[in-house]
Design an enzyme around this catalytic site. Structure first.
Site, short mmCIF file in Angstrom:
data_model
loop_
_atom_site.label_atom_id
_atom_site.label_comp_id
_atom_site.label_asym_id
_atom_site.label_seq_id
_atom_site.Cartn_x
_atom_site.Cartn_y
_atom_site.Cartn_z
N SER A 53 0.81 -1.22 0.00
CA SER A 53 0.00 0.00 0.00
C SER A 53 0.84 1.27 0.00
CB SER A 53 -0.91 0.02 1.23
OG SER A 53 -0.12 0.08 2.38
N HIS A 65 -19.22 9.99 4.73
CA HIS A 65 -18.70 10.79 3.61
C HIS A 65 -17.39 10.17 3.13
CE1 HIS A 65 -20.74 14.83 5.01
NE2 HIS A 65 -21.62 13.95 4.52
N GLU A 66 -17.45 9.21 2.22
CA GLU A 66 -16.21 8.77 1.58
C GLU A 66 -15.91 9.80 0.49
OE1 GLU A 66 -13.73 6.21 1.83
OE2 GLU A 66 -12.99 7.72 0.43
N GLU A 119 -8.26 7.31 7.01
CA GLU A 119 -7.16 7.59 6.06
C GLU A 119 -6.61 9.01 6.18
OE1 GLU A 119 -9.47 4.34 4.98
OE2 GLU A 119 -10.16 6.28 4.27
N GLU A 177 -10.57 -3.85 9.60
CA GLU A 177 -10.87 -4.22 8.21
C GLU A 177 -9.81 -5.13 7.61
OE1 GLU A 177 -11.18 -0.50 6.11
OE2 GLU A 177 -9.07 -0.03 6.32
C1 NOJ Z 1 -11.81 2.57 4.12
C2 NOJ Z 1 -12.31 2.68 5.52
O1 NOJ Z 1 -11.32 2.39 6.45
C3 NOJ Z 1 -13.50 1.76 5.66
O2 NOJ Z 1 -13.96 1.75 7.00
C4 NOJ Z 1 -14.59 2.20 4.72
O3 NOJ Z 1 -15.63 1.29 4.78
C5 NOJ Z 1 -14.07 2.25 3.29
N1 NOJ Z 1 -12.84 2.98 3.21
C6 NOJ Z 1 -15.08 2.88 2.34
O4 NOJ Z 1 -15.26 4.22 2.66
CA CA Z 2 -8.75 2.42 5.97
#
Ligand code: NOJ
Ligand code: CA
Length: 710
Positions: free
Chosen positions: A203, A423-424, A493, A517
């Site tokens: 990454s 909010h992504e 992030e 995750e």
């Molecule tokens: C990465 C995040 O850490 C995760 O929690 C999220 O579901 C995804 N991005 C999508 O936004």
């Molecule tokens: Ca992440």
């Protein structure tokens, strides 16, 4: 002869001013400042007389300003200084955090201010040191002055000369991510281990040096000193990395550049963040330290009544595991959002954020005392979110046709629950800022008071980095704007935290490390969560998303991976990984299989009046007892690495004369994270102050104890 005398009197002697030492209130930490013979600021630091930081230089290299300096070379702020004044002072104050590990925090330090002038440029800077019982902070200050108005930073050269080849828990340096596994090695081994560290999950996108590491960096000397280097109050400045000169064991600051390679654009009056060194001969002090918070400014939000710790569940894990999707359709609409008629799009049948499912999650939250339900994939744009041209993918206001935003919020509120916004941004940052007013207005309209943000992918504007000065400004801008709308923020992030949650307590969480995750993406080592409190958590709480009781994902999905803890280890994380924001991350149907163990998650608090770190060793084990806010109830968590651990917990922190109903959630004798994760025992008894609990933690396991006052 006379010339030499004059030179000594007017040039060399002022530069070689006598060393100034300031000690911590208890005298254990001593900080000495000198100017070396060419007028170079230099400091060293000891703990109980032992060297922590050997003589190390301070200074900044400036970049030439193309426009203002008319081709003239910029004078660096590195040497040629003389001391114009020094001031020593003391400070002792106890403050109350809006949420936290303890009800009050003592901020007690002795300070040394060194005023410096550089005759060749006629510039003045200040270096300020604050010396605490558990470490020190230093920063550069640039007062407003004729000769220093705007300036550009080429590099900050703050050194931290280590006294030995310490063991370090480190992440490879990277301008964009800290979601790697922590490496444990001697400082001298970093170079050889670096590529493996970077390649672990592939990454890393902007590695800058084979001996570059991230902060917070935890170390241990061979004679048992725990040393931690990080930063506090990183505002309007780039995130700092450390680059190691591995011949001499000297770390030097290495700032994150912007897209043009510059590392800072400054306007006086201004300061750098604090550079922090924490030290103790007891690892528990690393975890109970408030040095980073104390170096941040007091709360700037006047009315904080709307900020509240939260346990939440969410439509999330099933997408991460791969069973359902964020996107509504599998057709790829690579056209602008507003050209799509979503009511005509063909549903893929796997879209999780639909009204019926969200309703089930609301019912689950209401039935189990959880305050919020996160819903990811509620808004249009996920079909196209990861494309590399992603100029303007999300508008943050348009729900998918199967997500009834009004009905669901009304339904949640009728059950005493709130939905949590998502909010992504897919790192399309400028566009996000443009959408923000409408996005927050929508949240206010429907009664959302928390948002989970996200910055997946390369930053747009292109070429910038997640940890640059401009991006750090952006994250704080969002937090401040959110506060105006009474919205709490948890950004994933984003840059690693530096204690800004003291000043802006609506910053209730961040990811900024490898979260749960990754257990669905291949796994994290069992020692991961007994490293994070020493490193990532120093700057502020992490939205780690614990609570995966069905640790073997193949039992309910096609995902072959498993969580690298025992079931009980997941319970322990609610206590050992401090956060005012705790996810209850597994699916309701998985909790239904383990209702007896789930009871601990229902009971455990996420805001505390007191915390006692009982046992700790980085990468091995952590045991902590916490007193739930406004009650007499205590919760104890123990977490260990792959080797297991035996804990002896003396209940000497309980109130005298009180009786407590004690429930012990323990790994069974045959439990282990990889072979037998779901083997556990639950024991109930009555205990009192002074009683002793003997608890065995399985490999990759832990324990959780609730003590409810009668
Ligand atoms: C990465 C995040 O850490 C995760 O929690 C999220 O579901 C995804 N991005 C999508 O936004
Ligand atoms: Ca992440």
């Amino acid at each position: 002869m006379r010339k030499i005398q004059l030179f000594l009197a007017f040039v060399l002697l002022p530069m070689m001013a006598a060393a100034q030492t300031v000690k911590s209130p208890n005298g254990n930490v001593a900080l000495t400042f000198t100017l070396s013979d060419n007028g170079r600021p230099t400091y060293e630091m000891t703990y109980k007389g032992r060297a922590v930081v050997k003589p190390s230089h301070l200074g900044l290299e400036l970049a030439k300003d193309r426009h203002a300096s008319k081709g003239k070379d910029e004078t660096d702020l590195m040497d040629g200084f003389k001391i114009t004044d020094t001031r020593v002072s003391s400070f002792d104050e106890t403050w109350k955090p809006v949420w936290g590990e303890t009800a009050t925090i003592r901020n007690h330090y002795n300070e040394l201010e060194v005023d410096l002038n550089q005759p060749s440029s006629d510039r003045n800077i200040i270096i300020r040191f604050r010396v605490y019982n558990d470490g020190m902070g230093l920063r550069y200050e640039f007062p407003q002055q004729k000769a220093l108005n705007y300036f550009l930073i080429k590099e900050e050269h703050t050194q931290f000369a280590m006294a030995g080849d310490h063991t370090a828990w480190w992440l490879p340096g990277d301008y964009d991510t800290q979601e790697q596994e922590t490496q444990q090695s001697k400082l001298s081994e970093i170079r050889a281990r670096f590529n493996k560290a970077v390649n672990w999950d592939n990454s890393s996108v902007a590695v800058f040096s084979p001996t570059g590491v991230q902060t917070s960096l935890q170390m241990k000397s061979s004679d048992g000193l725990y040393i931690n280097i990080h930063e506090a109050a990183c505002v309007n400045y780039a995130t700092m990395h450390l680059n190691l000169d591995d011949k001499n064991m000297v770390f030097e600051s290495w700032l994150t550049p912007d897209a043009t390679g510059l590392k800072g654009c400054m306007q006086t009056p201004c300061t750098t963040p604090w550079r922090t060194v924490m030290v103790s001969d007891d690892a528990r002090d690393m975890l109970s330290s408030n040095l980073i918070l104390n170096l941040n400014e007091p709360c700037k939000i006047e009315d904080t009544s709307w900020i509240h710790p939260t346990k939440y569940c969410g439509v999330w894990w099933e997408m991460i595991v791969g069973k359902s999707t964020w996107n509504y359709t599998d057709e790829y609409p690579s056209v602008k959002l507003d050209l799509i008629d979503w009511t005509k799009a063909k549903p893929n049948g796997r879209h999780a954020a639909n009204t019926a499912k969200v309703k089930q999650y609301i019912d689950f939250a209401a039935a189990n005392g959880l305050q919020q339900v996160l819903v990811e994939g509620w808004n249009v744009g996920w079909e196209d979110w990861a494309n590399m041209w992603k100029a303007d993918v999300f508008d943050f206001v348009t729900p998918y046709p199967d997500f009834d935003i009004k009905y669901l919020n009304d339904y949640a509120h009728s059950k005493g629950v709130k939905l949590m916004m998502h909010h992504e941004t897919s790192s399309s940052v400028t566009n996000y800022e443009r959408h923000l007013p409408a996005a927050f207005a929508l949240m206010n309209k429907y009664g959302y008071d928390a948002v989970k943000g996200g910055y997946v992918g390369d930053i747009i504007p292109r070429g910038d980095h997640h940890f640059s000065q401009a991006m750090n400004d952006h994250y704080l801008y969002v937090v401040k704007e959110a506060a105006k709308h009474h919205v709490m923020v948890n950004a994933h992030e984003a840059t690693r935290p530096t204690g800004l949650c003291r000043t802006y307590p609506n910053l209730i969480g961040n990811e900024s490390a490898r979260g749960t995750e990754y257990e669905a993406f291949g796994g994290s080592r069992p020692d991961h969560t007994v490293v994070l409190p020493f490193t990532r958590l120093q700057g502020g709480p992490m939205d780690y998303t614990p609570g995966i009781l069905e640790t073997q994902l193949k039992t309910w999905s096609d995902n072959p991976n498993y969580v690298h803890t025992t079931l009980v280890g997941q319970l322990a994380l609610y206590v050992t990984m401090y956060s005012p924001l705790q996810m209850v991350a597994d699916l309701p149907e998985n909790y239904a299989k383990y209702m007896d163990a789930f009871q601990f998650i229902k009971d455990v608090a996420c805001d505390w009046d007191d915390s006692r770190y009982l046992e700790a060793e980085p990468g091995d084990y952590i045991t902590v007892a916490r007193k739930a806010k406004g009650t007499d109830n205590w919760f104890i968590g123990g977490k260990c690495d792959e080797n297991g651990h035996k804990s002896v917990v003396k209940l000497d922190f309980l109130d005298k004369g009180k009786k407590y109903d004690c429930t012990i959630y323990a790994d069974a004798k045959d439990a282990s994270f990889d072979k037998n994760p779901k083997s556990y025992t639950i024991t109930k008894k009555t205990v009192k102050r002074g009683d002793v609990l003997k608890l065995a933690e399985a490999p990759g396991g832990g324990f959780a104890v609730s003590l409810m006052a009668r």
